[in-house]
Design a protein around this motif. Structure first.
Motif, PDB file in Angstrom:
ATOM      1  N   ASP A  38      57.338  38.531  49.712  1.00  0.00           N
ATOM      2  CA  ASP A  38      56.266  38.220  50.656  1.00  0.00           C
ATOM      3  C   ASP A  38      56.556  37.033  51.571  1.00  0.00           C
ATOM      4  N   GLU A  39      57.654  36.319  51.325  1.00  0.00           N
ATOM      5  CA  GLU A  39      58.041  35.224  52.215  1.00  0.00           C
ATOM      6  C   GLU A  39      59.414  35.466  52.837  1.00  0.00           C
ATOM      7  N   ASP A  40      59.953  36.638  52.686  1.00  0.00           N
ATOM      8  CA  ASP A  40      61.246  36.988  53.258  1.00  0.00           C
ATOM      9  C   ASP A  40      61.135  37.009  54.781  1.00  0.00           C
ATOM     10  N   SER A  41      62.226  36.726  55.458  1.00  0.00           N
ATOM     11  CA  SER A  41      62.214  36.722  56.927  1.00  0.00           C
ATOM     12  C   SER A  41      62.297  38.124  57.527  1.00  0.00           C
ATOM     13  N   CYS A  42      62.527  39.132  56.695  1.00  0.00           N
ATOM     14  CA  CYS A  42      62.641  40.507  57.179  1.00  0.00           C
ATOM     15  C   CYS A  42      61.291  41.221  57.128  1.00  0.00           C
ATOM     16  N   PRO A  43      60.806  41.746  58.255  1.00  0.00           N
ATOM     17  CA  PRO A  43      59.536  42.478  58.255  1.00  0.00           C
ATOM     18  C   PRO A  43      59.540  43.702  57.336  1.00  0.00           C
ATOM     19  N   VAL A  44      60.688  44.362  57.178  1.00  0.00           N
ATOM     20  CA  VAL A  44      60.755  45.518  56.274  1.00  0.00           C
ATOM     21  C   VAL A  44      60.525  45.054  54.836  1.00  0.00           C
ATOM     22  N   ALA A  45      61.152  43.958  54.453  1.00  0.00           N
ATOM     23  CA  ALA A  45      61.001  43.447  53.087  1.00  0.00           C
ATOM     24  C   ALA A  45      59.549  43.073  52.797  1.00  0.00           C
ATOM     25  N   ARG A  46      58.909  42.391  53.736  1.00  0.00           N
ATOM     26  CA  ARG A  46      57.503  42.013  53.522  1.00  0.00           C
ATOM     27  C   ARG A  46      56.603  43.237  53.443  1.00  0.00           C
ATOM     28  N   SER A  47      56.890  44.232  54.267  1.00  0.00           N
ATOM     29  CA  SER A  47      56.077  45.456  54.246  1.00  0.00           C
ATOM     30  C   SER A  47      56.240  46.195  52.934  1.00  0.00           C
ATOM     31  N   VAL A  48      57.469  46.298  52.452  1.00  0.00           N
ATOM     32  CA  VAL A  48      57.722  46.963  51.176  1.00  0.00           C
ATOM     33  C   VAL A  48      57.051  46.183  50.050  1.00  0.00           C
ATOM     34  N   ASP A  49      57.046  44.865  50.145  1.00  0.00           N
ATOM     35  CA  ASP A  49      56.375  44.052  49.144  1.00  0.00           C
ATOM     36  C   ASP A  49      54.883  44.367  49.100  1.00  0.00           C
ATOM     37  N   ALA A  50      54.294  44.611  50.276  1.00  0.00           N
ATOM     38  CA  ALA A  50      52.853  44.869  50.364  1.00  0.00           C
ATOM     39  C   ALA A  50      52.478  46.282  49.950  1.00  0.00           C
ATOM     40  N   ILE A  51      53.229  47.288  50.360  1.00  0.00           N
ATOM     41  CA  ILE A  51      52.820  48.670  50.107  1.00  0.00           C
ATOM     42  C   ILE A  51      53.959  49.572  49.638  1.00  0.00           C
ATOM     43  N   GLY A  52      55.067  49.013  49.212  1.00  0.00           N
ATOM     44  CA  GLY A  52      56.234  49.803  48.859  1.00  0.00           C
ATOM     45  C   GLY A  52      56.115  50.607  47.575  1.00  0.00           C
ATOM     46  N   ASP A  53      55.177  50.270  46.742  1.00  0.00           N
ATOM     47  CA  ASP A  53      54.949  51.035  45.528  1.00  0.00           C
ATOM     48  C   ASP A  53      54.489  52.439  45.901  1.00  0.00           C
ATOM     49  N   TRP A  54      55.063  53.454  45.281  1.00  0.00           N
ATOM     50  CA  TRP A  54      54.746  54.826  45.716  1.00  0.00           C
ATOM     51  C   TRP A  54      53.302  55.188  45.466  1.00  0.00           C
ATOM     52  N   TRP A  55      52.697  54.678  44.391  1.00  0.00           N
ATOM     53  CA  TRP A  55      51.276  54.978  44.172  1.00  0.00           C
ATOM     54  C   TRP A  55      50.449  54.398  45.306  1.00  0.00           C
ATOM     55  N   SER A  56      50.764  53.185  45.728  1.00  0.00           N
ATOM     56  CA  SER A  56      49.994  52.540  46.800  1.00  0.00           C
ATOM     57  C   SER A  56      50.074  53.333  48.093  1.00  0.00           C
ATOM     58  N   LEU A  57      51.245  53.805  48.426  1.00  0.00           N
ATOM     59  CA  LEU A  57      51.388  54.577  49.658  1.00  0.00           C
ATOM     60  C   LEU A  57      50.640  55.904  49.562  1.00  0.00           C
ATOM     61  N   LEU A  58      50.624  56.521  48.393  1.00  0.00           N
ATOM     62  CA  LEU A  58      49.869  57.768  48.224  1.00  0.00           C
ATOM     63  C   LEU A  58      48.362  57.513  48.265  1.00  0.00           C
ATOM     64  N   ILE A  59      47.927  56.358  47.793  1.00  0.00           N
ATOM     65  CA  ILE A  59      46.509  55.989  47.921  1.00  0.00           C
ATOM     66  C   ILE A  59      46.150  55.860  49.391  1.00  0.00           C
ATOM     67  N   VAL A  60      47.002  55.206  50.163  1.00  0.00           N
ATOM     68  CA  VAL A  60      46.762  55.065  51.606  1.00  0.00           C
ATOM     69  C   VAL A  60      46.738  56.443  52.257  1.00  0.00           C
ATOM     70  N   ARG A  61      47.661  57.310  51.884  1.00  0.00           N
ATOM     71  CA  ARG A  61      47.667  58.686  52.414  1.00  0.00           C
ATOM     72  C   ARG A  61      46.341  59.377  52.133  1.00  0.00           C
ATOM     73  N   ASP A  62      45.867  59.263  50.885  1.00  0.00           N
ATOM     74  CA  ASP A  62      44.606  59.905  50.523  1.00  0.00           C
ATOM     75  C   ASP A  62      43.423  59.290  51.265  1.00  0.00           C
ATOM     76  N   ALA A  63      43.479  57.988  51.513  1.00  0.00           N
ATOM     77  CA  ALA A  63      42.413  57.348  52.283  1.00  0.00           C
ATOM     78  C   ALA A  63      42.389  57.917  53.702  1.00  0.00           C
ATOM     79  N   PHE A  64      43.547  58.155  54.292  1.00  0.00           N
ATOM     80  CA  PHE A  64      43.586  58.798  55.606  1.00  0.00           C
ATOM     81  C   PHE A  64      43.017  60.214  55.538  1.00  0.00           C
ATOM     82  N   ASP A  65      43.197  60.867  54.395  1.00  0.00           N
ATOM     83  CA  ASP A  65      42.696  62.239  54.226  1.00  0.00           C
ATOM     84  C   ASP A  65      41.215  62.278  53.839  1.00  0.00           C
TER      85      ASP A  65
END
Length: 153
Positions: free
Chosen positions: A8-35
């Protein structure tokens, strides 16, 4: 127990994003929220995930400002989960993953869910990355401007 590396303090935006939502369950929750899923039980039925895991992922998504809880739309005592503006900004990410999966993980004629434009019922056009001047960009057309030592891109 192995401790998870925090990015969460890495200088890479990809690393910070993966830290926030990189867990596969989290991304599937977001997908379902869109649905349209909003309640704990809807997420659990759709995903088939254990209650303790779902609870932890929902809490993390709320803490990260991706979801928020609101009073239930039916006036009951329940709370519902809705995407925040930050969460809604994940839409192109989810669409890109979907389109990548459609291209690389399904065989010809294999049935799959489809994301359609509600207005005309047609599939979405494939997402493209474009330069500021509008021309299509490929990975070899880019470079990363690194900052300081310690961050990875």
């Amino acid at each position: 127990m192995v401790q998870r590396t925090r990015l969460d303090e890495d200088s890479c935006p990809v690393a910070r994003s993966v830290d926030a939502i990189g867990d596969w369950w989290s991304l599937l929750i977001v997908r379902d929220a869109f649905d349209g899923s909003r309640r704990f039980g809807e997420f659990q039925r759709s995903l088939g995930v254990a209650k303790n895991i779902l609870t932890a992922r929902l809490r993390a998504l709320v803490a990260g400002g991706i979801l928020e809880t609101v009073p239930a739309s039916d006036g009951s005592a329940y709370r519902e989960y809705v995407l925040t503006a930050k969460g809604r900004d994940l839409f192109p990410v989810v669409v890109a993953l979907r389109q990548w999966g459609e291209t690389h993980w399904f065989g010809p004629g294999e049935p799959m869910s489809r994301l359609l434009d509600r207005r005309d019922g047609r599939p979405l056009r494939t997402l493209e990355v474009r330069a500021a001047d509008g021309r299509p960009i490929r990975p070899e057309d880019t470079e990363v401007e690194r900052v300081g030592e310690g961050g990875q891109d």
